[in-house]
Motif scaffolding. Sequence first.
Motif, PDB file in Angstrom:
ATOM      1  N   ALA A  39       0.812  -1.214   0.000  1.00 38.75           N
ATOM      2  CA  ALA A  39       0.000   0.000   0.000  1.00 38.75           C
ATOM      3  C   ALA A  39       0.847   1.267   0.000  1.00 38.75           C
ATOM      4  CB  ALA A  39      -0.922   0.010   1.216  1.00 38.75           C
ATOM      5  N   SER A  40       2.120   1.146   0.350  1.00 45.26           N
ATOM      6  CA  SER A  40       3.010   2.313   0.353  1.00 45.26           C
ATOM      7  C   SER A  40       3.659   2.547  -1.007  1.00 45.26           C
ATOM      8  CB  SER A  40       4.104   2.142   1.414  1.00 45.26           C
ATOM      9  OG  SER A  40       4.909   1.001   1.130  1.00 45.26           O
ATOM     10  N   GLU A  41       3.418   1.682  -1.964  1.00 44.53           N
ATOM     11  CA  GLU A  41       4.004   1.820  -3.292  1.00 44.53           C
ATOM     12  C   GLU A  41       2.963   2.382  -4.260  1.00 44.53           C
ATOM     13  OE1 GLU A  41       5.823  -1.732  -4.651  1.00 44.53           O
ATOM     14  OE2 GLU A  41       6.942  -2.100  -2.793  1.00 44.53           O
ATOM     15  N   PRO A  42       3.218   3.527  -4.876  1.00 50.28           N
ATOM     16  CA  PRO A  42       2.226   4.195  -5.741  1.00 50.28           C
ATOM     17  C   PRO A  42       1.684   3.309  -6.860  1.00 50.28           C
ATOM     18  CG  PRO A  42       4.080   5.645  -5.294  1.00 50.28           C
ATOM     19  CD  PRO A  42       4.459   4.295  -4.756  1.00 50.28           C
ATOM     20  N   ASN A  43       2.550   2.554  -7.508  1.00 52.62           N
ATOM     21  CA  ASN A  43       2.087   1.715  -8.607  1.00 52.62           C
ATOM     22  C   ASN A  43       1.189   0.575  -8.106  1.00 52.62           C
ATOM     23  OD1 ASN A  43       3.481   3.254 -10.480  1.00 52.62           O
ATOM     24  ND2 ASN A  43       5.322   1.967 -10.359  1.00 52.62           N
ATOM     25  N   ALA A  44       1.576  -0.005  -6.978  1.00 51.95           N
ATOM     26  CA  ALA A  44       0.817  -1.133  -6.444  1.00 51.95           C
ATOM     27  C   ALA A  44      -0.558  -0.707  -5.953  1.00 51.95           C
ATOM     28  CB  ALA A  44       1.597  -1.806  -5.321  1.00 51.95           C
ATOM     29  N   ILE A  45      -0.635   0.473  -5.355  1.00 56.07           N
ATOM     30  CA  ILE A  45      -1.899   0.892  -4.755  1.00 56.07           C
ATOM     31  C   ILE A  45      -2.973   1.150  -5.814  1.00 56.07           C
ATOM     32  CG2 ILE A  45      -1.626   3.402  -4.736  1.00 56.07           C
ATOM     33  CD1 ILE A  45      -2.576   3.336  -1.838  1.00 56.07           C
ATOM     34  N   MET A  46      -2.562   1.316  -7.070  1.00 53.38           N
ATOM     35  CA  MET A  46      -3.514   1.517  -8.154  1.00 53.38           C
ATOM     36  C   MET A  46      -3.767   0.249  -8.950  1.00 53.38           C
ATOM     37  SD  MET A  46      -4.426   4.555  -7.704  1.00 53.38           S
ATOM     38  CE  MET A  46      -5.461   4.678  -9.156  1.00 53.38           C
ATOM     39  N   ASP A  47      -3.252  -0.867  -8.457  1.00 57.40           N
ATOM     40  CA  ASP A  47      -3.415  -2.147  -9.149  1.00 57.40           C
ATOM     41  C   ASP A  47      -4.798  -2.723  -8.823  1.00 57.40           C
ATOM     42  OD1 ASP A  47      -3.338  -4.956  -9.800  1.00 57.40           O
ATOM     43  OD2 ASP A  47      -1.161  -4.778  -9.946  1.00 57.40           O
ATOM     44  N   GLU A  48      -5.612  -2.910  -9.839  1.00 57.23           N
ATOM     45  CA  GLU A  48      -6.971  -3.402  -9.613  1.00 57.23           C
ATOM     46  C   GLU A  48      -6.985  -4.855  -9.134  1.00 57.23           C
ATOM     47  OE1 GLU A  48      -8.076  -4.681 -14.234  1.00 57.23           O
ATOM     48  OE2 GLU A  48      -8.984  -2.899 -13.340  1.00 57.23           O
ATOM     49  N   GLU A  49      -5.980  -5.621  -9.488  1.00 56.72           N
ATOM     50  CA  GLU A  49      -5.920  -7.000  -9.019  1.00 56.72           C
ATOM     51  C   GLU A  49      -5.629  -7.067  -7.519  1.00 56.72           C
ATOM     52  OE1 GLU A  49      -3.173  -9.120 -11.449  1.00 56.72           O
ATOM     53  OE2 GLU A  49      -4.398  -8.966 -13.266  1.00 56.72           O
ATOM     54  N   LEU A  50      -4.809  -6.168  -7.029  1.00 58.08           N
ATOM     55  CA  LEU A  50      -4.548  -6.113  -5.588  1.00 58.08           C
ATOM     56  C   LEU A  50      -5.795  -5.629  -4.841  1.00 58.08           C
ATOM     57  CD1 LEU A  50      -0.909  -4.695  -5.424  1.00 58.08           C
ATOM     58  CD2 LEU A  50      -1.678  -7.062  -5.129  1.00 58.08           C
ATOM     59  N   LEU A  51      -6.530  -4.725  -5.452  1.00 56.78           N
ATOM     60  CA  LEU A  51      -7.800  -4.295  -4.862  1.00 56.78           C
ATOM     61  C   LEU A  51      -8.734  -5.487  -4.716  1.00 56.78           C
ATOM     62  CD1 LEU A  51      -9.772  -2.056  -3.949  1.00 56.78           C
ATOM     63  CD2 LEU A  51     -10.416  -1.794  -6.360  1.00 56.78           C
ATOM     64  N   ALA A  52      -8.799  -6.317  -5.729  1.00 57.50           N
ATOM     65  CA  ALA A  52      -9.634  -7.514  -5.669  1.00 57.50           C
ATOM     66  C   ALA A  52      -9.148  -8.470  -4.589  1.00 57.50           C
ATOM     67  CB  ALA A  52      -9.633  -8.217  -7.029  1.00 57.50           C
ATOM     68  N   ALA A  53      -7.838  -8.580  -4.432  1.00 49.56           N
ATOM     69  CA  ALA A  53      -7.277  -9.462  -3.405  1.00 49.56           C
ATOM     70  C   ALA A  53      -7.696  -9.009  -2.010  1.00 49.56           C
ATOM     71  CB  ALA A  53      -5.754  -9.505  -3.521  1.00 49.56           C
ATOM     72  N   ALA A  77     -16.517  -3.131 -10.575  1.00 55.97           N
ATOM     73  CA  ALA A  77     -17.221  -4.254  -9.943  1.00 55.97           C
ATOM     74  C   ALA A  77     -16.615  -4.576  -8.582  1.00 55.97           C
ATOM     75  CB  ALA A  77     -17.175  -5.479 -10.852  1.00 55.97           C
ATOM     76  N   VAL A  78     -15.280  -4.598  -8.516  1.00 54.63           N
ATOM     77  CA  VAL A  78     -14.592  -4.876  -7.250  1.00 54.63           C
ATOM     78  C   VAL A  78     -14.891  -3.782  -6.234  1.00 54.63           C
ATOM     79  CG1 VAL A  78     -12.338  -5.090  -6.152  1.00 54.63           C
ATOM     80  CG2 VAL A  78     -12.770  -6.245  -8.321  1.00 54.63           C
ATOM     81  N   PHE A  79     -14.890  -2.528  -6.683  1.00 55.14           N
ATOM     82  CA  PHE A  79     -15.181  -1.410  -5.789  1.00 55.14           C
ATOM     83  C   PHE A  79     -16.537  -1.598  -5.119  1.00 55.14           C
ATOM     84  CE2 PHE A  79     -17.370   2.571  -4.990  1.00 55.14           C
ATOM     85  CZ  PHE A  79     -16.455   3.279  -4.226  1.00 55.14           C
ATOM     86  N   TRP A  80     -17.557  -1.963  -5.887  1.00 55.00           N
ATOM     87  CA  TRP A  80     -18.901  -2.069  -5.310  1.00 55.00           C
ATOM     88  C   TRP A  80     -19.044  -3.299  -4.417  1.00 55.00           C
ATOM     89  CZ3 TRP A  80     -21.435   1.988  -4.648  1.00 55.00           C
ATOM     90  CH2 TRP A  80     -21.435   3.036  -5.584  1.00 55.00           C
ATOM     91  N   VAL A  81     -18.293  -4.352  -4.707  1.00 57.88           N
ATOM     92  CA  VAL A  81     -18.285  -5.491  -3.783  1.00 57.88           C
ATOM     93  C   VAL A  81     -17.687  -5.063  -2.447  1.00 57.88           C
ATOM     94  CG1 VAL A  81     -17.331  -7.784  -3.318  1.00 57.88           C
ATOM     95  CG2 VAL A  81     -18.220  -7.256  -5.585  1.00 57.88           C
ATOM     96  N   GLY A  82     -16.577  -4.332  -2.509  1.00 58.45           N
ATOM     97  CA  GLY A  82     -15.961  -3.824  -1.281  1.00 58.45           C
ATOM     98  C   GLY A  82     -16.864  -2.856  -0.548  1.00 58.45           C
TER      99      GLY A  82
END
Length: 303
Positions: free
Chosen positions: A17-31, A77-82
């Motif tokens: 979460a402290s890495e700018p590129n990672a925090i915008m990764d939609e797959e990590l959001l899903a995880a 879709a992931v956003f609304w599930v969260g």
Amino acid sequence: MVLHYHNECIGDLRYLASEPNAIMDEELLAAVVILRFYEELDSPFIEFSTETAVTGLQVFIEAQANLALASLGFRQAVFWVGFRQEFHIAFAQQRPFCLPLSACESFLTWDPAPDHVWVNRLLIICAHAVQYCHDDTLNQNATRYQGLIDLYNRWQQCRPISFSPIYAVDADQTQREIFPRVRYLDDCHILALQSIGLLKILLTAYSPHVPRVGPARRKSLAQVDAKLRATVLEICGVALSNRQSPPALITACVSINTCCEQFSDLTEQQALMEINSITTQETNYWPTSVSKAKLEEVWGWGT
């Protein structure tokens, strides 16, 4: 063992979460959303949310909220599930909503849209209700309360006719039925009706119109309890009538655990306990033993 690996994954996500590129990764959001399902199951039985999971989800969603709402596809879709997860957990734990509502304000419109969009609009209203009830920094006044009522009424007036049940019958008291039978065509309609039920529980329990003192208070509290019981039975009836949608049983169990103190009739208690058992049998993931122990304690079955 499951909890160990769950916590290991959460730890890795907190680091990323402290890495700018990672925090915008939609797959990590899903995880994060998938991992938080564990907390969603445990939420009626713990006093405070798991800070690591909440922080992980909040950081990723705050970073991706605007992009998710501005685009279609996997990220949205992931956003609304969260978002739905956060509503259920905040409701069960009786705490404020921890995700950014400001990003969703432009989404709460009454323009024609697919049914799943209307469900998301309803969830925004539900999230505002959670804030009204549990955020101590907000004023719980009659004006703000009426604003929530108006939003809900507007949603009901504007939503598509497809949200109406295809079959609805009240419980037949002469046949000793406990739950109404209400059937829907689509899972999103089931989610909407049960979310309305949870919204009604919040608005009933936290109504500013209940007298604080005086002879009318007892009568008002009795009316509140009756409304809460009726709403829980409706939520459970929807779950039992639509067994093709396992998440509906989870929502039913959350409503039972939240409002169990309002039920004193043994027949109703037994019917609600049966739903608790059915949920585990059909979904294999509801923590029956913990829930059963809580209900038995509240209802005094062991005494």
